[in-house]
Structure formats: C-alpha cells, structure tokens
Design a protein around this motif. Structure first.
Motif, PDB file in Angstrom:
ATOM      1  N   ASN A  41     -18.132   3.767 -17.352  1.00 14.30           N
ATOM      2  CA  ASN A  41     -18.025   3.862 -15.897  1.00 14.30           C
ATOM      3  C   ASN A  41     -19.123   3.080 -15.179  1.00 14.30           C
ATOM      4  O   ASN A  41     -19.256   3.188 -13.962  1.00 14.30           O
ATOM      5  N   LEU A  42     -19.901   2.305 -15.915  1.00 19.39           N
ATOM      6  CA  LEU A  42     -21.094   1.675 -15.357  1.00 19.39           C
ATOM      7  C   LEU A  42     -20.823   0.225 -14.980  1.00 19.39           C
ATOM      8  O   LEU A  42     -20.294  -0.554 -15.783  1.00 19.39           O
ATOM      9  N   VAL A  43     -21.177  -0.143 -13.752  1.00 19.76           N
ATOM     10  CA  VAL A  43     -21.116  -1.522 -13.284  1.00 19.76           C
ATOM     11  C   VAL A  43     -22.505  -1.901 -12.789  1.00 19.76           C
ATOM     12  O   VAL A  43     -23.100  -1.193 -11.974  1.00 19.76           O
ATOM     13  N   VAL A  44     -23.050  -2.992 -13.296  1.00 19.32           N
ATOM     14  CA  VAL A  44     -24.343  -3.502 -12.851  1.00 19.32           C
ATOM     15  C   VAL A  44     -24.081  -4.709 -11.962  1.00 19.32           C
ATOM     16  O   VAL A  44     -23.522  -5.717 -12.413  1.00 19.32           O
ATOM     17  N   ALA A  45     -24.453  -4.617 -10.701  1.00 19.57           N
ATOM     18  CA  ALA A  45     -24.215  -5.687  -9.737  1.00 19.57           C
ATOM     19  C   ALA A  45     -25.535  -6.132  -9.135  1.00 19.57           C
ATOM     20  O   ALA A  45     -26.489  -5.350  -9.047  1.00 19.57           O
ATOM     21  N   GLY A  46     -25.607  -7.381  -8.729  1.00 19.75           N
ATOM     22  CA  GLY A  46     -26.821  -7.898  -8.125  1.00 19.75           C
ATOM     23  C   GLY A  46     -26.522  -8.987  -7.128  1.00 19.75           C
ATOM     24  O   GLY A  46     -25.465  -9.621  -7.184  1.00 19.75           O
ATOM     25  N   ASN A  88      -7.341   6.219  -3.728  1.00 24.10           N
ATOM     26  CA  ASN A  88      -6.595   5.365  -4.656  1.00 24.10           C
ATOM     27  C   ASN A  88      -5.103   5.353  -4.358  1.00 24.10           C
ATOM     28  O   ASN A  88      -4.467   4.304  -4.285  1.00 24.10           O
ATOM     29  N   GLU A  89      -4.520   6.548  -4.178  1.00 25.78           N
ATOM     30  CA  GLU A  89      -3.072   6.642  -4.078  1.00 25.78           C
ATOM     31  C   GLU A  89      -2.557   6.797  -2.656  1.00 25.78           C
ATOM     32  O   GLU A  89      -1.358   6.651  -2.405  1.00 25.78           O
ATOM     33  N   SER A  90      -3.416   7.100  -1.718  1.00 23.31           N
ATOM     34  CA  SER A  90      -2.941   7.404  -0.372  1.00 23.31           C
ATOM     35  C   SER A  90      -4.084   7.260   0.621  1.00 23.31           C
ATOM     36  O   SER A  90      -5.241   7.040   0.250  1.00 23.31           O
ATOM     37  N   GLY A  91      -3.739   7.373   1.880  1.00 18.80           N
ATOM     38  CA  GLY A  91      -4.742   7.295   2.929  1.00 18.80           C
ATOM     39  C   GLY A  91      -4.253   7.953   4.199  1.00 18.80           C
ATOM     40  O   GLY A  91      -3.088   8.341   4.310  1.00 18.80           O
ATOM     41  N   GLN A 102     -15.915  -2.984  -5.545  1.00 22.48           N
ATOM     42  CA  GLN A 102     -14.666  -3.699  -5.822  1.00 22.48           C
ATOM     43  C   GLN A 102     -14.374  -3.762  -7.314  1.00 22.48           C
ATOM     44  O   GLN A 102     -13.209  -3.657  -7.730  1.00 22.48           O
ATOM     45  N   ILE A 103     -15.408  -3.936  -8.123  1.00 22.17           N
ATOM     46  CA  ILE A 103     -15.190  -3.972  -9.575  1.00 22.17           C
ATOM     47  C   ILE A 103     -14.666  -2.624 -10.049  1.00 22.17           C
ATOM     48  O   ILE A 103     -13.733  -2.536 -10.864  1.00 22.17           O
ATOM     49  N   LEU A 104     -15.248  -1.532  -9.559  1.00 28.37           N
ATOM     50  CA  LEU A 104     -14.801  -0.203  -9.968  1.00 28.37           C
ATOM     51  C   LEU A 104     -13.385   0.100  -9.482  1.00 28.37           C
ATOM     52  O   LEU A 104     -12.618   0.793 -10.148  1.00 28.37           O
ATOM     53  N   THR A 105     -13.039  -0.420  -8.302  1.00 36.05           N
ATOM     54  CA  THR A 105     -11.738  -0.108  -7.705  1.00 36.05           C
ATOM     55  C   THR A 105     -10.638  -1.036  -8.206  1.00 36.05           C
ATOM     56  O   THR A 105      -9.532  -0.585  -8.547  1.00 36.05           O
ATOM     57  N   GLY A 116     -11.248  -3.950 -10.445  1.00 38.96           N
ATOM     58  CA  GLY A 116     -11.503  -4.682 -11.678  1.00 38.96           C
ATOM     59  C   GLY A 116     -11.946  -6.111 -11.455  1.00 38.96           C
ATOM     60  O   GLY A 116     -12.240  -6.835 -12.395  1.00 38.96           O
ATOM     61  N   HIS A 117     -12.020  -6.555 -10.200  1.00 37.77           N
ATOM     62  CA  HIS A 117     -12.490  -7.886  -9.850  1.00 37.77           C
ATOM     63  C   HIS A 117     -12.967  -7.860  -8.402  1.00 37.77           C
ATOM     64  O   HIS A 117     -12.717  -6.904  -7.671  1.00 37.77           O
ATOM     65  N   ARG A 118     -13.659  -8.919  -7.991  1.00 34.88           N
ATOM     66  CA  ARG A 118     -14.123  -8.987  -6.605  1.00 34.88           C
ATOM     67  C   ARG A 118     -13.352 -10.062  -5.854  1.00 34.88           C
ATOM     68  O   ARG A 118     -13.218 -11.188  -6.314  1.00 34.88           O
ATOM     69  N   GLU A 119     -12.849  -9.677  -4.696  1.00 36.79           N
ATOM     70  CA  GLU A 119     -12.137 -10.613  -3.834  1.00 36.79           C
ATOM     71  C   GLU A 119     -13.133 -11.245  -2.874  1.00 36.79           C
ATOM     72  O   GLU A 119     -13.919 -10.551  -2.223  1.00 36.79           O
ATOM     73  N   GLY A 120     -13.097 -12.562  -2.771  1.00 38.60           N
ATOM     74  CA  GLY A 120     -14.038 -13.281  -1.928  1.00 38.60           C
ATOM     75  C   GLY A 120     -13.720 -13.171  -0.451  1.00 38.60           C
ATOM     76  O   GLY A 120     -12.648 -12.701  -0.042  1.00 38.60           O
ATOM     77  N   THR A 121     -14.654 -13.631   0.369  1.00 33.94           N
ATOM     78  CA  THR A 121     -14.496 -13.535   1.821  1.00 33.94           C
ATOM     79  C   THR A 121     -13.377 -14.443   2.335  1.00 33.94           C
ATOM     80  O   THR A 121     -12.717 -14.119   3.322  1.00 33.94           O
TER      81      THR A 121
END
Length: 320
Positions: free
Chosen positions: A60-65, A187-190, A255-258, A260-265
């Motif tokens: 569950n660990l993501v290291v971001a910088g 995740n499934e609703s809002g 974004q990685i946790l949600t 699996g990748h990061r979407e750019g601006t």
C-alpha cells in the motif's frame, strides 16, 4: 455534522440479500465518529496493528517526491523503506474488512444542534460518479460554476463573486447567510449538491432556493459566459495549487494510489475544456433520474425545513 449527515442519509441501510428483510449498514453510510462504547477497545496494540498493516505495508506504500532527482529518490526510498516486507504469517490484530461497494439510497437526517450564530444549515444532494467515472470532471466544472460562499467576503476579486450562487442567491436574498456548491467523491460513487445557511425562520425558504437552483440546471443549459468562467477558474485553481511542491508530490501519491498512474496537467486541462453545456445538463438530469434526494439539516429550528416527502415530490418530474 452536516457532512456526517450527508453520508449517513445518502448511503442508508439496504437489504442484506438473505430474504429475511433485514437491512445492513453500508460502508459509506457509517458514522465518521467513534461511538463512545467502542473507545475502551482502542488501545496501543490496536493502533500499532493498524500502522503495521496499513502504513508500513509495502503493498500500500507509494513514495512520491517533487524537486528531487529520480535516482536520489529511489536511493532514499530503498534506504528508508526497503526493509519493509509483508509477513504472511502475521495474523495478529483485526482482520481486514472487505470493501463492498456502497449503493446510493437517498434519505434525510435532521439534527438538533444549538448554534451560537442561530443559523440553521441545510444541504440538498444527489448522486454522481466516483473517482473512476467520466462524470468526475463535469461535476467539478459544475461545482465551480455554481460556486458560492458566505454573504460577507473580504478582499479583492477572483473568489467566485460572479458564480451563479452568488448572483442568484447571496446577492438576491438578504436572509441568506451562506450558499455553496459541494462535491464528495469516493471510488464507486459521489455526491453533488448545495449547502446553505440562514436564520431559523428562513430554513424553509433556503431549502426551496436550493431545490430551485438544482432544478434549473436540469431544465436549461448554462450560459456560455458562466461556463467559460467556470472552466477557466477550475484550470486556474488546479494549476495554481500544483505550483506548490508540497501539493505536487501529494497529488502524485494520491493519483498513483487511486488510478495506478498520474495524469498530467495538459490532459486534465483538455478534459476540463471538453465539458460543454450539454454535458453539464445531462450530468444533472442523470443525477436526478430515478433518484431520491438527500436532505440534511442541522440547527435549533430544523423543524421549519420542509418534510422529506414534500421535497421528494418537488423533484418528482425529474425522477422518472
């Protein structure tokens, strides 16, 4: 308390599927607060187990910088977290609760809560998509378009004073203390809706105004000018926030946790620009279609808020 009520009312108990007619509590509908009777069960070992299973679990660990060379970040991650391993034999502590998608039900919660400012707060919401839905960006654009805030706002321009709820509610009704659009994503609703506050005797008026503004979105397309303003404001807010390295690396991790990748601006701004008037109206119509509203009120005089059945009838023509 208002946010608590929205979750509990919006995702109420549902049939447990056993054919016994017994209802079970949904995960998104559970209280945010720890019940008093559960406090004795919260000790150091429970907290330690939670930390080990969630915060120190390499799965569950993501290291971001941000502002750091990639090779240096990898080296630091290896030095500080490389020793972590998931122990398959560790069965101590509470078992992990399986995630069961929650289903929007709609409903109401009325709370008597003394307020020093004597205002009664009302929220009216409907379902929308979650983090993985195509409706995510249109919902954010719509929230920005509606905008709103407090009836008193100090400072210069750029705070949404030309948003719809400022123009149509706060600048029109002297009794309106606040009125603001909100979104709540999972995740499934809002949830997508509007909150407002007024002195108790105008709680019913505020409820009607909230409903009218939601209905208006389903009936008529928004203006080109306000849609352009909303899209530009949303892009500006996103890009301004990401100028901070603190926000930037947090965004990477989330974004990685949600996803699996990061979407750019660039991709994000393109999605925002792709939201047109028809998309906004279709979003609202879909939210209202076949759905009960979620109505929550907090204050001394919540009894002045119309009954839930009455509010549900207001939206009857849109729920078919």
């Amino acid at each position: 308390v208002l946010g608590e009520g929205l979750q509990v009312a919006g995702y109420g108990p549902i049939d447990n599927g056993t054919g016994t007619g017994v209802e079970q509590e949904q995960q998104l509908g559970k209280s945010h607060y720890c019940p008093l009777e559960a406090l004795p069960n919260l000790d150091a070992s429970v907290v330690r187990t939670f930390r080990n299973e969630n915060l120190l679990n390499p799965e569950n660990l993501v290291v971001a910088g941000a502002g750091i060379q990639h090779d240096v970040l990898v080296q630091l991650a290896e030095e500080n977290f490389g020793h972590l391993t998931k122990d398959p034999t560790n069965t101590s502590g509470a078992q992990q609760v399986p995630v069961v998608p929650s289903i929007y039900t709609g409903g109401y919660q009325f709370h008597t809560a003394p307020n020093p400012d004597d205002f009664t707060r009302v929220a009216l919401a409907f379902p929308t998509g979650g983090w993985h839905s195509d409706d995510l960006v249109p919902a954010c654009v719509l929230q920005t378009l509606l905008g709103g805030g407090s009836s008193f706002s100090a400072g210069g321009p750029g705070k949404g004073m030309y948003s719809r709820l400022y123009r149509k509610v706060l600048n029109r009704y002297s009794w309106a203390e606040s009125c603001e659009a909100f979104t709540s994503f999972h995740n499934e609703s809002g949830l997508l809706g509007i909150t407002g506050s007024a002195v108790g005797r105008h709680a019913g008026d505020m409820t009607m105004v909230l409903a009218e503004n939601i209905m208006k979105l389903a009936e008529d397309e928004v203006d080109d000018e306000e849609l352009d303003r909303a899209r530009n404001m949303l892009k500006n807010n996103v890009l301004t926030q990401l100028e901070s390295r603190l926000v930037l690396f947090e965004d990477i991790g989330r974004q990685i946790l949600t996803y699996g990748h990061r979407e750019g601006t660039v991709e994000m701004c393109a999605k925002i620009d792709g939201v047109d008037k028809e998309v906004v109206r279709d979003l609202v119509r879909k939210s209202l279609s076949g759905m009960k509203p979620t109505l929550v009120s907090v204050g001394d005089e919540w009894s002045r808020v119309p009954a839930f059945d009455e509010v549900e009838r207001w939206f009857g023509a849109y729920s078919k």
